[in-house]
Design an enzyme around this catalytic site. Structure first.
Site, short mmCIF file in Angstrom:
data_model
loop_
_atom_site.label_atom_id
_atom_site.label_comp_id
_atom_site.label_asym_id
_atom_site.label_seq_id
_atom_site.Cartn_x
_atom_site.Cartn_y
_atom_site.Cartn_z
N SER A 8 0.84 -1.20 0.00
CA SER A 8 0.00 0.00 0.00
C SER A 8 0.87 1.24 0.00
O SER A 8 1.64 1.49 0.95
CB SER A 8 -0.90 -0.01 1.23
N HIS A 33 -1.27 -1.19 -4.25
CA HIS A 33 -2.56 -0.77 -3.67
C HIS A 33 -2.52 0.74 -3.42
O HIS A 33 -1.59 1.26 -2.82
CB HIS A 33 -2.76 -1.53 -2.36
N ASP A 35 -4.66 4.07 -1.96
CA ASP A 35 -5.76 4.47 -1.08
C ASP A 35 -6.18 5.91 -1.35
O ASP A 35 -5.40 6.83 -1.10
CB ASP A 35 -5.31 4.33 0.38
N MET A 37 -8.63 8.88 -0.30
CA MET A 37 -9.49 9.31 0.82
C MET A 37 -9.94 10.74 0.61
O MET A 37 -9.15 11.58 0.18
CB MET A 37 -8.70 9.24 2.13
N HIS A 66 -8.30 1.65 -4.07
CA HIS A 66 -9.27 1.52 -2.97
C HIS A 66 -9.87 2.90 -2.71
O HIS A 66 -9.20 3.78 -2.17
CB HIS A 66 -8.52 0.98 -1.74
N MET A 68 -11.95 5.37 -0.79
CA MET A 68 -12.62 5.68 0.48
C MET A 68 -13.23 7.07 0.34
O MET A 68 -12.80 8.03 0.98
CB MET A 68 -11.60 5.62 1.63
N MET A 137 -12.09 -4.92 5.07
CA MET A 137 -11.26 -4.04 5.90
C MET A 137 -11.02 -4.73 7.23
O MET A 137 -11.96 -5.12 7.92
CB MET A 137 -11.94 -2.70 6.13
N ASP A 175 -7.20 -5.83 4.13
CA ASP A 175 -6.48 -4.56 4.18
C ASP A 175 -6.50 -4.00 5.59
O ASP A 175 -7.57 -3.69 6.12
CB ASP A 175 -7.17 -3.60 3.19
C1 DX5 Z 1 -6.28 2.07 5.47
C2 DX5 Z 1 -5.83 1.71 4.08
C3 DX5 Z 1 -4.77 0.68 4.02
C4 DX5 Z 1 -3.48 1.03 4.72
C5 DX5 Z 1 -2.95 -0.25 5.30
O1 DX5 Z 1 -7.44 2.84 5.41
O2 DX5 Z 1 -6.94 1.24 3.34
O3 DX5 Z 1 -4.52 0.27 2.68
O4 DX5 Z 1 -2.51 1.61 3.89
O5 DX5 Z 1 -1.84 0.03 6.08
P1 DX5 Z 1 -1.26 -1.03 7.13
O6 DX5 Z 1 -0.87 -2.25 6.36
O7 DX5 Z 1 -0.07 -0.31 7.69
O8 DX5 Z 1 -2.33 -1.29 8.14
ZN ZN Z 2 -6.59 0.30 1.34
#
Ligand code: DX5
Ligand code: ZN
Length: 216
Positions: A8, A33, A35, A37, A66, A68, A137, A175
């Site tokens: 990620s 991956h 993220d 947000m 991903h 969010m 999640m 994740d």
């Molecule tokens: C959290 C993200 C994850 C995050 C995971 O909201 O969706 O992808 O980067 O990080 P770790 O592996 O450090 O929990």
């Molecule tokens: Zn994620």
């Protein structure tokens, strides 16, 4: 088939993004991956299209995005144009999930549905046959480096049964809080894809961490 591993980018060093992407390209990682947000669906803001464009140019691994964000359907075309492989939308953010899933597939991407920790796997019963992957999640979304939620193991098992009993090949991705210990138990419970932020990027040897996760 071995474990699919998707580092990620959220845990990468954004001051040295190219260096970290070169590491991912050289590594045994299967996907990257990403993220996204919006500060509304989750209490944090990450990065948007200008950063993603540079990442898409530099990264040679398939991109697993991903979202969010609220109303993810608004941006399906933009992600398709970037050449994204899979688009994960949250069940909790989609009023018309079936329509959104089909729009993602029509734009040539793999469609994945993501569940927050408190959303039961049973909500997938009427959509599981239409999707390529489920992203469970295993922390509350919004931040890297959080503690793994134990109940996730039971959710993985329930989802594995749902998929196998229908003879589907829907992938199960997890994740949040994935390390060598939780990753091993998740693998035994039937996970196909491990996302990992901190375990990879905070490691003194990220490529070795990726190899270890792949062997779980
Ligand atoms: C959290 C993200 C994850 C995050 C995971 O909201 O969706 O992808 O980067 O990080 P770790 O592996 O450090 O929990
Ligand atoms: Zn994620």
């Amino acid at each position: 088939m071995g474990m699919i591993v998707a580092p990620s980018l959220l845990s990468a060093d954004f001051g040295h993004l190219e260096r970290d992407l070169v590491m991912v390209n050289r590594s045994d990682a299967d996907w990257l991956h990403l993220d996204i947000m919006d500060g509304v669906f989750v209490p944090n803001i990450s990065f948007g299209f200008p950063v993603l464009r540079s990442v898409a140019e530099l990264c040679r691994k398939p991109l697993d995005v991903h979202l969010m964000i609220v109303r993810p359907e608004k941006f399906i075309d933009r992600f398709a144009e970037l050449g994204v492989m899979s688009l994960n939308v949250h069940y909790e953010a989609c009023t018309h999930l079936h329509r959104t899933v089909w729009e993602i597939k029509e734009r040539g991407m793999k469609a994945a549905v993501t569940l927050n920790p408190s959303t039961p796997v049973s909500v997938l019963e009427d959509i599981i046959g239409d999707i390529d992957m489920v992203l469970l999640m295993t922390v509350n979304p919004g931040f890297g480096g959080q503690k793994f939620i134990e109940h996730s193991i039971d959710k993985v098992k329930t989802l594995r049964d749902m998929i196998d009993s229908r003879s589907l090949n829907t992938l199960i991705e997890v994740d949040g809080g994935v390390n060598f210990e939780t990753g091993k138990r998740l693998a035994e419970a039937g996970v196909d894809v491990l996302v990992s932020g901190n375990t990879v990027f905070a490691s003194p040897d990220p490529e070795e961490a990726i190899r270890r996760l792949k062997s779980l």
